[in-house]
Design an enzyme around this catalytic site. Structure first.
Site, PDB file in Angstrom:
ATOM      1  N   GLU A  87     -13.682  -7.422   1.266  1.00 55.27           N
ATOM      2  CA  GLU A  87     -14.368  -7.822  -0.162  1.00 55.27           C
ATOM      3  C   GLU A  87     -14.203  -9.396  -0.422  1.00 55.27           C
ATOM      4  O   GLU A  87     -15.061 -10.046  -1.321  1.00 55.27           O
ATOM      5  CB  GLU A  87     -13.953  -7.112  -1.163  1.00 55.27           C
ATOM      6  CG  GLU A  87     -14.434  -5.479  -1.103  1.00 55.27           C
ATOM      7  CD  GLU A  87     -13.795  -4.979  -2.625  1.00 55.27           C
ATOM      8  OE1 GLU A  87     -13.218  -5.273  -3.329  1.00 55.27           O
ATOM      9  OE2 GLU A  87     -13.749  -3.374  -2.149  1.00 55.27           O
TER      10      GLU A  87
ATOM     11  N   ASP B 240       5.245  -3.974   5.625  1.00 57.20           N
ATOM     12  CA  ASP B 240       6.482  -3.398   5.810  1.00 57.20           C
ATOM     13  C   ASP B 240       6.281  -1.922   6.408  1.00 57.20           C
ATOM     14  O   ASP B 240       5.689  -1.174   5.737  1.00 57.20           O
ATOM     15  CB  ASP B 240       7.456  -3.611   4.666  1.00 57.20           C
ATOM     16  CG  ASP B 240       8.986  -3.184   5.202  1.00 57.20           C
ATOM     17  OD1 ASP B 240       9.455  -4.426   5.862  1.00 57.20           O
ATOM     18  OD2 ASP B 240       9.632  -2.344   4.633  1.00 57.20           O
TER      19      ASP B 240
HETATM   20  C1  NOJ Z   1      11.750  -4.056   7.678  1.00 57.93           C
HETATM   21  C2  NOJ Z   1      12.125  -5.249   7.089  1.00 57.93           C
HETATM   22  O1  NOJ Z   1      11.682  -6.130   7.836  1.00 57.93           O
HETATM   23  C3  NOJ Z   1      13.711  -4.785   6.796  1.00 57.93           C
HETATM   24  O2  NOJ Z   1      14.230  -6.058   6.439  1.00 57.93           O
HETATM   25  C4  NOJ Z   1      13.745  -3.871   5.776  1.00 57.93           C
HETATM   26  O3  NOJ Z   1      15.267  -3.513   5.735  1.00 57.93           O
HETATM   27  C5  NOJ Z   1      13.033  -2.429   6.126  1.00 57.93           C
HETATM   28  N1  NOJ Z   1      11.678  -2.721   6.799  1.00 57.93           N
HETATM   29  C6  NOJ Z   1      12.973  -1.683   4.934  1.00 57.93           C
HETATM   30  O4  NOJ Z   1      12.137  -2.162   3.909  1.00 57.93           O
END
Ligand code: NOJ
Ligand code: CA
Length: 553
Positions: free
Chosen positions: A257, A207
């Site tokens: 790894e 993310d």
């Molecule tokens: C990207 C994620 O896909 C989204 O849903 C989220 O709100 C933001 N990152 C923050 O984590």
């Protein structure tokens, strides 16, 4: 593990199906999807023919941002099930020949995470506060935020705590950013990677991968827009900071790894193909989402330039391209393609950007079917967001009181946010909640449009010409035809309104061709066997507009 998915290079060609667990399938009847629901639908995924599933966060979470606010990275959210159920799902998916990717959220934790709670309980200047980004405010009494950074969901990126300090959150206030300069944070996340790799997880979707490092002097933005221009000579203070690459080199060494190979896919919004490719160097991430493709309007010239730029930038670092049409953060492609594509602006991906434009949903679905075959024929891997295989549109009319996305509140009710693409899936055309939950269960966590019965999985399963059957046929052919997946393409001369290419195969094999007609009239095709088409050809064998065909030439 079956044939081509068994090798160490599976991520170079995989079709990955994204599961948004809240909205996929609810087995225990509380109106929220769960792991038991996913296990019950593995036959659907196996029949669909995907190589892997990616599950959006399933960790314990107060759900301030639907699970992207994680309070414990090494356990399962009770709403979704238990660690034992997660283990069972991993084993069952593997037995069905399906790899398992999960989401890791390293830019921020939940404000309920033990480390943030300890930081709040500790004094300003304490070691506990060093793990996050606490600063004194500006103004005579520290009453102003430390700088002018804005939250992605709207409003300032800073919240003040009772002792007067402020903490940084590039997303919701319940998602404090962590301090990636601190060795303890690095160790913490490395332990999480190993925890899940050791349980058999095949990879992570990362993310906000481009956000972890900051310019730690925390300078004001002064209106600096992002993405930066292609030739920008300065850096943005909190996106795509060069130091972020060091983190991913450390992560890659851990993935390497393991055997079979574990893989990473970065969520990286940087706008510049070369800067994206820098994350995909051979000692960093394996793949990244190709958001330029997702955002490209359904227009031949723009699609062609995105495809060319993608292939060139990825080839320069030896990484496979990926292709994606939708996810849980953007308007469903049926509804985007239903609008006049010439009126979309370069970064338009949210419904609010274009919802006032007139929409033709039959046209949108036609284009999405054509786009799916185009995407699945391009070199590299592809992502399918749950419900795309059913041709679901965006739910555009969720009542304001039912909206759950923090964007709605943080934007002061001006941006409806992302709930329209997160509506629970319709599995059966009959029954409460279209079979998302058992009959008689609590209402789904977001209301479903009443007219979704014909889109339900059981209304399309086995029905010739349905979108579900189109995806199944395409994925089956993708596995059977040696040319598809990883590799290169060669463009054919198809005129300005069409995209046509071959996928070079070994010497002597008759070539695979993909033809997409984006013009307004039918297009003549070369001689060859039609393998699959996204819509019917004309009686004369011409390719109608907004249609893709796979041929053996
Ligand atoms: C990207 C994620 O896909 C989204 O849903 C989220 O709100 C933001 N990152 C923050 O984590
Ligand atoms: Ca449930």
């Amino acid at each position: 593990m079956n044939g081509r998915n068994a090798g160490d290079d599976w991520w170079r060609h995989a079709v990955v199906y994204q599961i948004y667990p809240r909205s996929f399938a609810d087995a225990n009847g509380d109106g929220i999807g769960d792991i038991a629901g996913i296990r019950g639908k593995l036959p659907h995924l196996a029949a669909l023919g995907v190589d892997a599933i990616w599950i959006s966060p399933w960790y314990p979470s107060p759900m301030a941002d639907a699970g992207y606010d994680v309070s414990d990275y090494r356990d399962i959210e009770p709403l979704f099930g238990t660690l034992a159920e997660a283990d069972a799902l991993i084993a069952e998916a593997h037995a069905a020949g399906i790899k398992m990717i999960i989401d890791i959220v390293p830019n921020h934790t939940s404000d309920q995470h033990a480390l943030f709670q300890a930081a709040l309980a500790a004094a300003p200047g304490s070691p506990e506060r060093e793990l996050y980004v606490f600063r004194e405010g500006r103004g005579s009494d520290g009453e102003l935020p430390p700088n002018d950074w804005q939250s992605n969901f709207g409003g300032p990126a800073w919240t003040r705590v009772p002792d007067g300090q402020w903490y940084l959150h590039l997303f919701a206030p319940a998602q404090p950013d962590v301090n990636w300069r601190h060795p303890a944070i690095r160790v913490e996340f490395e332990q999480t990677l190993r925890f899940w790799f050791d349980r058999g997880i095949d990879g992570f979707r990362i993310d906000v991968a481009h956000g972890l490092e900051k310019n730690w002097e925390l300078p004001d933005l002064n209106g600096l827009a992002f993405p930066l221009a292609e030739d920008a000579e300065h850096e943005h203070p909190h996106w795509d900071q060069p130091a972020v690459h060091e983190i991913f080199r450390e992560w890659r060494a851990i993935a390497d790894e393991y055997s079979p190979a574990r893989a990473f896919c970065g969520e990286i919004w940087v706008g510049r193909p070369q800067r994206l490719a820098a994350y995909l160097r051979s000692d960093e991430l394996h793949t990244a989402f190709n958001f330029d493709f997702l955002m490209a309007p359904w227009l031949p010239g723009q699609l062609r330039s995105v495809i060319d730029a993608t292939i060139a930038s990825h080839a320069a670092v030896g990484a496979p391209p990926t292709w994606v049409l939708g996810n849980h953060d953007v308007c469903r492609p049926v509804s985007r393609y239903a609008r006049d594509q010439r009126l979309l602006k370069p970064m338009d991906r949210h419904l609010m950007d274009f919802q006032d434009l007139p929409a033709d949903f039959d046209l949108g679905r036609r284009r999405v079917r054509a786009a799916a075959l185009l995407m699945l024929a391009l070199p590299g891997g592809a992502y399918v967001y749950q419900g795309e295989e059913l041709g679901l549109p965006e739910a555009e009319h969720i009542p304001a009181e039912a909206l759950q996305d923090p964007t709605w509140v943080q934007s002061g009710g001006t941006d409806k946010g992302r709930d329209g693409c997160r509506v629970p899936l319709p599995w059966t055309s009959a029954g409460d909640s279209f079979g998302f939950s058992p009959d008689g269960a609590a209402a789904p966590w977001l209301p479903q449009p009443e007219d979704w019965a014909p889109l339900a999985a059981d209304a399309q399963d086995g029905v010739a010409g349905s979108t579900l059957e189109l995806y199944k046929a395409a994925l089956k052919l993708r596995r059977e035809l040696g040319e598809l997946g990883d590799g290169t393409l060669e463009w054919l001369d198809a005129g300005a309104d069409a995209l046509a290419f071959t996928r070079p195969a070994g010497a002597g094999s008759a070539g695979f061709q993909c033809w997409t007609n984006l013009g307004s009239g039918p297009l003549a095709l070369p001689a060859g066997e039609v393998l699959l088409a996204s819509g019917e050809l004309t009686e004369d064998g011409l390719l109608p507009s907004d249609t893709t065909v796979w041929l053996r030439g």
